[in-house]
Design a protein around this motif. Structure first.
Motif, PDB file in Angstrom:
ATOM      1  N   LEU A  73      11.129  -4.256  -3.848  1.00 20.49           N
ATOM      2  CA  LEU A  73       9.920  -4.381  -2.977  1.00 20.49           C
ATOM      3  C   LEU A  73       9.119  -2.915  -3.530  1.00 20.49           C
ATOM      4  O   LEU A  73       9.520  -2.037  -4.049  1.00 20.49           O
ATOM      5  N   VAL A  74       7.811  -3.224  -3.392  1.00 20.21           N
ATOM      6  CA  VAL A  74       6.682  -2.131  -3.371  1.00 20.21           C
ATOM      7  C   VAL A  74       6.562  -1.624  -2.173  1.00 20.21           C
ATOM      8  O   VAL A  74       6.221  -2.313  -1.302  1.00 20.21           O
ATOM      9  N   TRP A  75       6.678  -0.370  -2.018  1.00 21.26           N
ATOM     10  CA  TRP A  75       6.504   0.163  -0.602  1.00 21.26           C
ATOM     11  C   TRP A  75       6.034   1.572  -0.921  1.00 21.26           C
ATOM     12  O   TRP A  75       6.198   2.146  -1.811  1.00 21.26           O
ATOM     13  N   ILE A  76       5.097   2.025   0.265  1.00 23.29           N
ATOM     14  CA  ILE A  76       4.664   3.408   0.392  1.00 23.29           C
ATOM     15  C   ILE A  76       4.799   3.822   1.822  1.00 23.29           C
ATOM     16  O   ILE A  76       5.040   3.237   2.673  1.00 23.29           O
ATOM     17  N   GLU A  77       4.794   5.274   2.054  1.00 27.40           N
ATOM     18  CA  GLU A  77       5.007   5.945   3.311  1.00 27.40           C
ATOM     19  C   GLU A  77       3.640   5.684   4.151  1.00 27.40           C
ATOM     20  O   GLU A  77       2.808   5.898   3.488  1.00 27.40           O
ATOM     21  N   VAL A 136      12.167   2.041   6.110  1.00 28.77           N
ATOM     22  CA  VAL A 136      12.103   1.008   7.145  1.00 28.77           C
ATOM     23  C   VAL A 136      10.595   0.726   7.578  1.00 28.77           C
ATOM     24  O   VAL A 136      10.115   1.745   7.517  1.00 28.77           O
ATOM     25  N   GLY A 137      10.185  -0.478   7.727  1.00 27.24           N
ATOM     26  CA  GLY A 137       8.671  -0.558   7.937  1.00 27.24           C
ATOM     27  C   GLY A 137       8.338  -1.954   7.995  1.00 27.24           C
ATOM     28  O   GLY A 137       9.193  -2.794   8.403  1.00 27.24           O
ATOM     29  N   VAL A 138       7.120  -2.342   8.034  1.00 27.69           N
ATOM     30  CA  VAL A 138       6.435  -3.496   8.123  1.00 27.69           C
ATOM     31  C   VAL A 138       5.792  -4.042   6.744  1.00 27.69           C
ATOM     32  O   VAL A 138       5.220  -3.120   6.043  1.00 27.69           O
ATOM     33  N   LEU A 139       6.255  -5.349   6.490  1.00 35.85           N
ATOM     34  CA  LEU A 139       5.551  -5.899   5.250  1.00 35.85           C
ATOM     35  C   LEU A 139       4.147  -6.492   5.379  1.00 35.85           C
ATOM     36  O   LEU A 139       3.613  -6.901   6.469  1.00 35.85           O
ATOM     37  N   GLY A 140       2.986  -5.864   4.521  1.00 40.94           N
ATOM     38  CA  GLY A 140       1.793  -6.154   4.887  1.00 40.94           C
ATOM     39  C   GLY A 140       1.164  -6.631   3.459  1.00 40.94           C
ATOM     40  O   GLY A 140       1.855  -6.956   2.237  1.00 40.94           O
ATOM     41  N   SER A 141      -0.085  -6.732   3.393  1.00 39.34           N
ATOM     42  CA  SER A 141      -0.958  -7.220   2.371  1.00 39.34           C
ATOM     43  C   SER A 141      -2.087  -6.351   2.299  1.00 39.34           C
ATOM     44  O   SER A 141      -2.677  -5.815   3.125  1.00 39.34           O
ATOM     45  N   ASP A 156      -4.501  -8.869  -1.953  1.00 44.27           N
ATOM     46  CA  ASP A 156      -3.533  -9.779  -1.391  1.00 44.27           C
ATOM     47  C   ASP A 156      -2.037  -9.161  -2.261  1.00 44.27           C
ATOM     48  O   ASP A 156      -1.233 -10.120  -2.151  1.00 44.27           O
ATOM     49  N   ILE A 157      -1.775  -8.039  -2.592  1.00 41.71           N
ATOM     50  CA  ILE A 157      -0.623  -7.507  -3.044  1.00 41.71           C
ATOM     51  C   ILE A 157       0.345  -7.280  -1.628  1.00 41.71           C
ATOM     52  O   ILE A 157       0.036  -6.468  -0.816  1.00 41.71           O
ATOM     53  N   GLY A 158       1.567  -8.067  -1.633  1.00 40.70           N
ATOM     54  CA  GLY A 158       2.398  -7.899  -0.698  1.00 40.70           C
ATOM     55  C   GLY A 158       3.248  -6.351  -0.896  1.00 40.70           C
ATOM     56  O   GLY A 158       3.743  -6.418  -1.784  1.00 40.70           O
ATOM     57  N   PHE A 159       3.283  -5.607   0.271  1.00 41.84           N
ATOM     58  CA  PHE A 159       3.829  -4.226   0.078  1.00 41.84           C
ATOM     59  C   PHE A 159       4.584  -4.011   1.291  1.00 41.84           C
ATOM     60  O   PHE A 159       4.263  -4.303   2.430  1.00 41.84           O
ATOM     61  N   GLY A 160       5.390  -3.020   1.325  1.00 41.91           N
ATOM     62  CA  GLY A 160       5.998  -2.318   2.456  1.00 41.91           C
ATOM     63  C   GLY A 160       5.313  -1.026   2.920  1.00 41.91           C
ATOM     64  O   GLY A 160       5.170  -0.322   2.204  1.00 41.91           O
ATOM     65  N   CYS A 161       5.142  -1.255   4.452  1.00 41.96           N
ATOM     66  CA  CYS A 161       4.224   0.060   5.038  1.00 41.96           C
ATOM     67  C   CYS A 161       5.441   0.677   5.757  1.00 41.96           C
ATOM     68  O   CYS A 161       5.790   0.222   6.816  1.00 41.96           O
ATOM     69  N   SER A 162       6.018   1.703   4.974  1.00 44.84           N
ATOM     70  CA  SER A 162       7.393   2.338   5.484  1.00 44.84           C
ATOM     71  C   SER A 162       6.654   3.517   6.722  1.00 44.84           C
ATOM     72  O   SER A 162       6.308   4.389   6.366  1.00 44.84           O
ATOM     73  N   THR A 163       7.396   3.565   7.775  1.00 42.84           N
ATOM     74  CA  THR A 163       7.219   4.343   8.590  1.00 42.84           C
ATOM     75  C   THR A 163       8.435   5.375   8.841  1.00 42.84           C
ATOM     76  O   THR A 163       8.565   6.104   9.770  1.00 42.84           O
ATOM     77  N   ASN A 171       8.133  13.739  -5.774  1.00 46.20           N
ATOM     78  CA  ASN A 171       6.944  13.757  -5.045  1.00 46.20           C
ATOM     79  C   ASN A 171       6.061  12.497  -5.261  1.00 46.20           C
ATOM     80  O   ASN A 171       4.953  12.585  -5.202  1.00 46.20           O
ATOM     81  N   SER A 172       6.725  11.566  -5.135  1.00 46.36           N
ATOM     82  CA  SER A 172       6.009  10.140  -4.818  1.00 46.36           C
ATOM     83  C   SER A 172       5.802   9.836  -3.450  1.00 46.36           C
ATOM     84  O   SER A 172       6.653  10.369  -2.473  1.00 46.36           O
ATOM     85  N   SER A 173       5.028   8.723  -3.216  1.00 46.17           N
ATOM     86  CA  SER A 173       4.926   8.013  -1.944  1.00 46.17           C
ATOM     87  C   SER A 173       5.878   6.778  -1.461  1.00 46.17           C
ATOM     88  O   SER A 173       5.560   6.576  -0.440  1.00 46.17           O
ATOM     89  N   GLY A 174       6.543   6.410  -2.444  1.00 47.27           N
ATOM     90  CA  GLY A 174       7.458   5.615  -2.433  1.00 47.27           C
ATOM     91  C   GLY A 174       7.866   5.018  -3.880  1.00 47.27           C
ATOM     92  O   GLY A 174       8.070   5.767  -4.627  1.00 47.27           O
ATOM     93  N   ILE A 175       7.969   3.625  -3.488  1.00 47.49           N
ATOM     94  CA  ILE A 175       8.837   2.790  -4.736  1.00 47.49           C
ATOM     95  C   ILE A 175       7.912   1.794  -5.118  1.00 47.49           C
ATOM     96  O   ILE A 175       7.309   1.087  -4.498  1.00 47.49           O
TER      97      ILE A 175
END
Length: 395
Positions: A73-77, A136-141, A156-163, A171-175
């Motif tokens: 999964l690609v995700w950021i905070e 944990v979060g919502v899958l978005g585009s 239209d890249i699907g990614f995780g919007c992690s809350t 010091n990253s925003s995610g993976i």
């Protein structure tokens, strides 16, 4: 497409000893638990990995994500964030980007989450547990932009919007997941290959490079190739397994049983290559043989490696002896590791240590420390991994 990748510790806030401890601790926990041609820089992470530059949304806001071939999964905070790191600012706010949209539960990417996904008020949510954390979060585009001098924007890249996230991601925003899955960035870019070249572990100022599509290529007679191995258990299908047959230290082939790196019928065992794990982990039988071979060549009493959370260490005084290359014998390809790719020095503690650890089970991981100064190509169309020694800081 080329993207720079840098050490997580490129800001210089950690000593080498702290870096080694953080990497070893994170690795231990982690072990337990053609739309575009892109080149991107990579930055080394305090978590022991490499950070990839990207920008998300409209207007594009820059972030750093941990480039990880061991996840999908690609995700950021995202805001509002309940439990997120305070180090990364600004955080992505989906309400301020007109190009963001949440993905419905019947979308193909939501279905790819399998048991890790669920449905909440028509939106796809996820709860993913890593060996070294959870998110944990919502899958978005959204629109993702790569590169700075010649930016490439991909919609239209699907990614995780992690809350909510837990773990050490430097010091990253995610993976940025680069594993075998429709969720990964590689699959969503629609490219059949990618490559990276990681600079020296000690060189926190130079940038490494990550290539996607046609810009990912190797040439020359020194290039070696081996085919990926498939795991029969679909639970592990996203990992890149390699057919490791044996290990040599200098001219001595270690008596590692042929079954030591085999994938078992239940999917356990085998060896994966992972950009997100720092040090190499070997199953107990292989690790003990490597450790004994190092001890016989060094021929001096070991020192306590607890300060670095490494198992086999020696004092830097007197200076260590000259050591031969270590060779990983893959099916059809030998990967030669110079001493700086399997022994690590730290002047603060005065220790010189084996940069490998015992996995305590049948699984093995080829970590990024062993991959430094090597250009590594993942040819997904042909299921082949190729590699060649390189001066990655000059690539």
């Amino acid at each position: 497409m080329r993207i720079e990748v840098t050490h997580v510790n490129s800001d210089g806030n950690y000593t080498m000893a702290e870096l080694i401890r953080r990497a070893a601790a994170r690795d231990t926990v982690r072990l337990a638990g053609a739309r575009a041609n892109v080149t991107t820089p990579l930055h080394y992470s305090t978590a022991g990995g490499y950070l990839m530059e990207l920008a998300v949304g409209t207007p594009p806001v820059p972030y750093l994500g941990l480039a990880d071939t061991g996840s999908t999964l690609v995700w950021i905070e995202c805001l509002p964030c309940k439990n997120c790191t305070d180090l990364v600012v600004p955080k992505y706010d989906p309400h301020k980007s007109p190009t963001f949209s949440s993905l419905p539960c019947n979308s193909s990417l939501c279905e790819a989450l399998d048991f890790r996904g669920s449905c909440l008020k028509g939106s796809c949510t996820y709860n993913i547990v890593y060996g070294s954390g959870a998110t944990v979060g919502v899958l978005g585009s959204e629109i993702f932009t790569f590169g700075s001098s010649e930016p490439v924007s991909v919609p239209d890249i699907g990614f995780g919007c992690s809350t909510d996230s837990l773990g050490d991601y430097g010091n990253s925003s995610g993976i940025v997941g680069l594993g075998k899955s429709s969720l990964s960035l590689v699959s969503q870019l629609g490219v059949g290959k990618f490559s990276y070249c990681l600079t020296s572990y000690y060189d926190i100022r130079s940038t490494s490079s990550l290539f996607f599509g046609s810009s990912a290529s190797l040439s020359g007679t020194a290039v070696k190739s081996t085919a990926f191995v498939r795991n029969p258990n679909s639970t592990f299908a996203s990992f890149y397994y390699l057919p490791l047959k044996g290990i040599s230290l200098g001219a001595t082939l270690l008596p590692v049983p042929s079954t030591a790196f085999a994938i078992r019928t239940d999917g356990s065992g085998g060896l994966i290559i992972d950009s997100g794990t720092t040090f190499t982990y070997l199953g107990d039988v292989a690790y003990q043989l490597v450790k004994q071979a190092i001890q016989s060549l060094v021929n001096r009493p070991p020192a306590d490696g607890l300060k670095l959370e490494l198992d086999l260490c020696y004092s830097l005084r007197p200076p260590p002896p000259q050591m031969p290359n270590m060779t990983f014998h893959f099916d059809g390809a030998d990967m030669n590791l110079p001493v700086d790719n399997y022994m690590i020095s730290d002047s603060e503690t005065g220790l010189w240590c084996l940069a490998m650890l015992n996995s305590t089970d049948n699984s093995s991981i080829l970590g990024n420390f062993q991959q430094q100064n090597m250009h590594i190509l993942y040819d997904l169309d042909n299921d082949v991994l190729s590699f060649v020694p390189a001066q990655c800081s000059k690539l």
